[in-house]
Scaffold this active site. Structure first.
Site, mmCIF file in Angstrom:
data_model
loop_
_atom_site.group_PDB
_atom_site.id
_atom_site.type_symbol
_atom_site.label_atom_id
_atom_site.label_comp_id
_atom_site.label_asym_id
_atom_site.label_seq_id
_atom_site.Cartn_x
_atom_site.Cartn_y
_atom_site.Cartn_z
ATOM 1 N N GLU B 89 -5.535 1.073 9.912
ATOM 2 C CA GLU B 89 -5.706 -0.086 9.045
ATOM 3 C C GLU B 89 -5.909 -1.244 10.019
ATOM 4 O O GLU B 89 -6.697 -2.087 9.764
ATOM 5 C CB GLU B 89 -4.343 -0.428 8.391
ATOM 6 N N HIS B 158 6.254 2.963 -0.650
ATOM 7 C CA HIS B 158 4.881 2.923 -1.247
ATOM 8 C C HIS B 158 5.036 1.778 -2.430
ATOM 9 O O HIS B 158 4.193 2.061 -3.333
ATOM 10 C CB HIS B 158 4.717 4.064 -1.732
#
Lengths: 420, 359
Positions: B89, B158
């Site tokens: 990322e 998450h």
């Protein structure tokens, strides 16, 4: 009192003739014939016998050939050439540019100590051969991004000393209108000036991606230091650059210290040119502007041919500490600094080469020095006297291409208008 | 759904706007559009419209997107415009920002915004601040998009909502669509905007269909950034929300209507720059305000709205303090009963409204 130099077969021999009166031009000439001439003058006992002349540019060589250090190679069959030609014109250009950067950085040191420059100030003196050697090997339409030791690159990428210094002092005439300061200067195809260690490396690969996408045969030079070289995001970037064959030259400016930590204490492997693993690499003498030029040319050709990225390690040195708040002597000895200054200074090296090969004269170079000093002095004057940015403009440039809107100040009744 | 698929494959010709002209006297021809398809359409149309627009992220190309939001795009546009990235990322977000600085208009997908934390330095320090630091020399026209906030049973790492974190920072725009109309129009506006935009989607909403007008179906349909929408007008109390919580507010309003309580529901659409004017005008009418969000309460979106209400003209119109309905203040647990009690439900909104109205 001057004497004219005649053409001479052996440039190394200096003329020992001495002018009899002060206040007139001096000229250092190297010639066997002129030694004889000098003897003749001395022998004549007549101060009235004056040879009036001027520097004659026809007496300089137009170019000379130099041996340069071979690069260490990683996954490269044949490296950059080990001899190169320097023209007189280029030599003078490189000399002036390096000298200007040197003087500008020293002037910044002074202004910082006078508290006219605030915050962070990371000086580049000692490393001039890197930014100059790189710039002359790429095109203005190529792209470049570096970290925070960026004043030299800001200059080589086209911003004047005046605008650089005014940005350092935070004035409206600064190249970023006082918004950025030392670490955030930009120019056409120059993306700063970046404060977060290593963050500029993915950015550089992204610029290279744009180069490839837009198909204009442009490349991106992406610089980082030995301290940044261990950043994870750099390895992430190596991977994508190689995977996608991005036209990116990764350059590690290894000046042996990441702030106060020597390379041996920071990196398990100090072969920074090999750290790209599957990316071909070169280790280059970063104190020799010609070495840097040849290596960068080699790397640029590699990228432009579509082969993907390449990595260069420039072995260089900074005379100042990491920044102005670091004296730079707690983690290295003054002897070491002095040794580099006397044996490997990039400007001295170029100067010696040019003088020894009659590409210039001491006088000519002194004149260049004087011009540089004047330019830097004027830049410093401007930087000190230019007014600070207008408070009404505080909130401008938050968004691009946006209609004007209000921005909250430090209390709810203070509002600034933001115009993009 | 079949009609939609035809639409997607048909490209330019599929709309057949010319043949619809004769129908304009009747009600606008509505259609059903899921959020997912709205997003796919938006990206497809913008990629077609501007050759510098491209999408990159994990699984966006050959997998059709982890949540199938980019379905069909790689097949249509190929490797140059739809790029699969490795699981890095920080690296690919930085690459996307650099590409934006050098003249392209990337859409950078985070598989979920939880993973954007690995790249947050690039979003804030490289993207958001650069236009300002360069005094306007370097714009960064990039969109960061992906699902945000809680899902179902994906546990603490998450499930975080990043609306408050990103909206804290000047230089960014932060959008949070609720309906299909929002999703399509806001994403198109985001892509056309010359600034870094954080586009917060919601995984649970991807499959939800909405009725959309003909106008929404056109290729130039845009929803303006920085403007909230009054989804339902009302007189007794104002409910302000973003993303999925807007739907909860609409359900709560429907239930409360049966008890004679008339709620006004405002869909924020944009978190930064926040449209306080619409909220203030509503509060000056209803005199009561509830904010609803999925994120944590401390320093959240509702907290900011409360602060601004205090500082603005609407304060004097309040008949009761502003109350926030938020996610519970703890890391998201996994077990269903625990998770259900960590996420603001319709019953929480109804309960809060009744408390404020003392009924």
């Amino acid at each position: 009192l001057v004497h004219r130099c005649a053409r001479h077969p052996t440039p190394e021999i200096r003329c020992s003739a001495r002018p009899l009166r002060l206040g007139l031009e001096f000229s250092l000439v190297m010639s066997k014939m002129l030694r004889l001439l000098g003897n003749l003058i001395r022998g004549s006992n007549s101060p009235a016998k004056v040879l009036v002349g001027s520097r004659n540019y026809a007496d300089f060589a137009s170019e000379a050939s130099f041996d340069i250090k071979k690069c260490d190679l990683h996954r490269v069959e044949e490296g950059p050439p080990s001899t190169t030609i320097l023209t007189r014109e280029d030599g003078l250009k490189y000399y002036r540019t390096m000298q200007l950067i040197r003087r500008m950085e020293l002037k910044a040191d002074q202004l910082y100590k006078q508290k006219i420059i605030r915050g962070f100030c990371h000086l580049y003196d000692g490393q001039e051969a890197c930014c100059v050697g790189i710039e002359v090997a790429i095109k203005p339409t190529d792209h470049l991004i570096t970290a925070y030791r960026s004043h030299g690159f800001t200059y080589t990428r086209g911003i004047s000393a005046k605008e650089i210094m005014a940005e350092l002092t935070g004035r409206r005439g600064g190249c970023a209108k006082g918004r950025g300061g030392s670490m955030h200067m930009y120019a056409d195809n120059f993306y700063g000036g970046n404060g977060i260690v290593g963050a500029q490396v993915p950015l550089g690969a992204g610029i290279a991606l744009a180069c490839k996408y837009l198909e204009k045969n442009e490349i991106c030079v992406t610089l980082y230091g030995d301290g940044a070289a261990n950043q994870g995001q750099i390895f992430e970037t190596y991977n994508m650059a190689m995977l996608w064959k991005l036209p990116c030259i990764f350059i590690c400016e290894n000046n042996r210290y990441g702030m106060g930590t020597s390379v041996e204490r920071a990196s398990a492997s100090t072969d920074y040119y090999k750290r790209g693993d599957y990316i071909p690499g070169l280790r280059v003498d970063g104190m020799d502007v010609l070495c840097v030029r040849e290596a960068t040319q080699f790397a640029a050709d590699h990228c432009r041919s579509g082969k993907g990225p390449i990595l260069m390690e420039l072995q260089t040195y900074r005379y100042h500490g990491h920044s102005m708040s670091d004296p730079g002597v707690s983690y290295r000895t003054r002897e070491e600094i002095q040794e580099v200054r006397s044996k490997s200074d990039p400007i001295s090296m170029l100067k010696d080469r040019m003088l020894k090969n009659n590409l210039s004269s001491i006088e000519e170079l002194k004149e260049i020095d004087a011009g540089v000093r004047k330019e830097v002095e004027e830049a410093a004057q401007f930087a000190t006297n230019d007014p600070e940015p207008a408070l009404e403009e505080l909130a401008n440039y938050i968004y691009s291409n946006e209609s004007a809107f209000d921005v909250r100040g430090t209390n709810p009744w203070i509002k600034y208008r933001s115009v993009s | 759904m079949a009609a939609l698929r035809l639409w997607l494959r048909g490209g330019k010709g599929a709309l057949g706007l010319g043949t619809r002209r004769q129908l304009h006297r009747t009600a606008a021809a509505a259609a059903q559009l899921t959020i997912r398809d709205a997003l796919t359409q938006a990206m497809d149309e913008e990629i077609e419209r501007d050759e510098t627009v491209f999408l990159l992220g994990e699984e966006v190309a050959q997998y059709d997107g982890a949540y199938k939001v980019s379905r069909g795009l790689w097949k249509k546009w190929g490797d140059k415009r739809i790029i699969d990235t490795p699981i890095t990322e920080m690296g690919f977000a930085g690459i996307a920002v650099g590409a934006a600085m050098a003249g392209l208009r990337p859409i950078c997908e985070f598989m979920t915004f939880n993973f954007s934390m690995q790249a947050i330095d690039q979003v804030i320090n490289s993207a958001a601040k650069t236009y300002y630091m360069s005094a306007g020399a370097v714009p960064v026209p990039i969109v960061f998009r992906g699902p945000n906030g809680s899902s179902a049973g994906v546990a603490a790492q998450h499930s975080q909502c990043f609306a408050a974190w990103y909206s804290h920072c000047p230089g960014l725009k932060v959008l949070s669509p609720w309906s299909a109309e929002d999703a399509k129009g806001l994403l198109k506006s985001a892509i056309r905007d010359d600034n870094p935009v954080v586009f917060l989607e919601n995984e649970l909403m991807y499959g939800v269909p909405f009725e959309v007008s003909e106008e929404v179906q056109s290729k130039d349909f845009l929803v303006p950034i920085g403007k909230a929408k009054v989804e339902k007008a009302g007189t007794n109390i104002t409910l302000v929300a973003h993303s999925k919580s807007v739907g909860n507010c609409m359900d709560a309003a429907a239930a409360l209507a049966k008890e004679g309580i008339d709620c006004e529901v405002i869909n924020m659409r944009t978190i930064r720059p926040m449209d306080m004017e619409t909220i203030e005008a509503s509060v000056m009418k209803t005199n009561r305000l509830v904010t609803v969000e999925g994120g944590w309460p401390q320093f959240g979106v509702g907290a900011e709205i409360c602060a601004r209400i205090m500082e603005g003209p609407a304060f004097n119109y309040l008949d009761a303090p502003v109350v926030r309905v938020t996610g519970a203040d703890l890391p998201m647990p996994y077990a269903k009963i625990l998770e259900d009690n960590c996420v603001p439900q319709v019953k929480d909104i109804i309960f809060t409204v009744k408390k404020i109205l003392h009924v």
